[in-house]
Design an enzyme around this catalytic site. Structure first.
Site, PDB file in Angstrom:
ATOM      1  N   ASP A  29       0.834  -1.200   0.000  1.00  0.00           N
ATOM      2  CA  ASP A  29       0.000   0.000   0.000  1.00  0.00           C
ATOM      3  C   ASP A  29       0.873   1.256   0.000  1.00  0.00           C
ATOM      4  OD1 ASP A  29      -2.324   1.432  -0.011  1.00  0.00           O
ATOM      5  OD2 ASP A  29      -2.771   1.142   2.107  1.00  0.00           O
ATOM      6  N   HIS A  46       2.644   3.309  -8.986  1.00  0.00           N
ATOM      7  CA  HIS A  46       2.525   1.858  -9.218  1.00  0.00           C
ATOM      8  C   HIS A  46       3.769   1.334  -9.955  1.00  0.00           C
ATOM      9  CE1 HIS A  46      -1.420   1.965  -7.581  1.00  0.00           C
ATOM     10  NE2 HIS A  46      -1.984   2.608  -8.589  1.00  0.00           N
ATOM     11  N   LEU A 140      11.597 -20.325  -5.461  1.00  0.00           N
ATOM     12  CA  LEU A 140      10.697 -19.382  -4.789  1.00  0.00           C
ATOM     13  C   LEU A 140       9.305 -19.533  -5.400  1.00  0.00           C
ATOM     14  CD1 LEU A 140      10.088 -16.891  -2.964  1.00  0.00           C
ATOM     15  CD2 LEU A 140      10.752 -15.447  -4.883  1.00  0.00           C
TER      16      LEU A 140
END
Ligand code: FPP
Length: 262
Positions: A29, A46, A140
């Site tokens: 956020d 973003h 991962l």
């Protein structure tokens, strides 16, 4: 029924834990506020946020943290102005198109979590391509939650379980936590050990509602585009200090700050 029996619920069995989390889940956020602080349009925030994604993916791989789940777009994010939604979709499309190969080369298994049906055909094709390309990688497990909501997930699991009951494959009396867990879209993931939310808000915002039951929560004022390696290390240090009790008392754990064996 269900699709993964390998991860047991922490309310059923106390898990083995260590100083490092095995699964980190993040609400990224603060991109919009970061952009505002820098007199830039929100989409620039973003874009910078995507850089932080790159850094945290590398940090997890470098630290041997096998699971990382990032909340990129919630079921409720459709409520944003259409121009921002469109630009976010463009960013996801580009990331899938241009980063999938690199992730593959680095041993990353990429999964998208959420209801992808409202996305355009190009994004859905790119998701399928990236998931197929990376599906055997084990270094991962990177999961991107997109058009995901915790309530959506639990509701869909209920729907699925009801279908099994209706078809006579499941007796209502047999229904237990494991039935719910393994019908969730998150069934392929272990429970998160550490939840991080950047950007100053202290809430879960409909993220992994079932899964966060015993997760350690870490909130920071740092805006996501400023969340670099040192900030991630702060979160890991905080985690290493926590005494995870899973319902037991501190006395039961004796002097041990951490639970090492179930
Ligand atoms: C929340 O910040 C962030 C989002 C809704 C989008 C997250 C997207 C990225 C980090 C980039 C793309 C990521 C991937 C994995 C392709 P906000 O806009 O709510 O910030 P604000 O609260 O400051 O307005």
């Amino acid at each position: 029924m269900g699709n993964d029996k390998s991860f047991l619920s922490s309310t059923e069995q106390v898990p083995v834990t260590g100083d490092l989390p095995s699964h980190v889940a993040v609400i990224m956020d603060g991109n919009g506020r970061w952009a505002k602080q820098h007199n830039l349009p929100r989409i620039a925030g973003h874009r910078r946020g995507l850089e932080s994604v790159r850094h945290i993916v590398k940090a997890c791989a470098d630290n041997g943290i096998p699971y990382l789940t990032l909340f990129a777009f919630s079921s409720e994010n459709w409520r944003r102005p259409p121009s921002e939604v469109n630009l976010l979709m463009e960013l996801f499309t580009n990331a899938l198109e241009h980063k999938a190969r690199k992730l593959h080369e680095n041993g990353v298994c990429l999964r998208i979590l959420g209801n992808t049906s409202p996305f355009g055909p190009k994004i859905r094709m790119l998701i399928q391509r990236a998931e197929t390309l990376t599906r055997d990688n084990r270094d991962l497990h990177l999961t991107i939650a997109a058009n995901y909501g915790g309530r959506w997930d639990i509701t869909e699991a209920c729907r699925q379980i009801a279908r099994h009951v209706e078809a006579g494959q499941l007796n209502v009396e047999q229904l237990n936590e494991e039935t719910v867990r393994c019908n969730l879209a998150t069934a392929f993931l272990p429970e998160p050990d550490l939840f991080i939310r950047t950007g100053g808000e202290q809430r879960i915002s409909n993220f992994m509602l079932w899964n966060l039951a015993y997760t350690e929560l870490y909130f920071t004022d740092t805006l996501w585009p400023d969340f670099d390696l040192s900030k991630f290390e702060d979160a890991l240090s905080s985690f290493a200090e926590r005494q995870r009790r899973f319902g037991r008392t501190g006395d039961q754990l004796g002097d041990k700050r951490r639970v090492r064996n179930a």
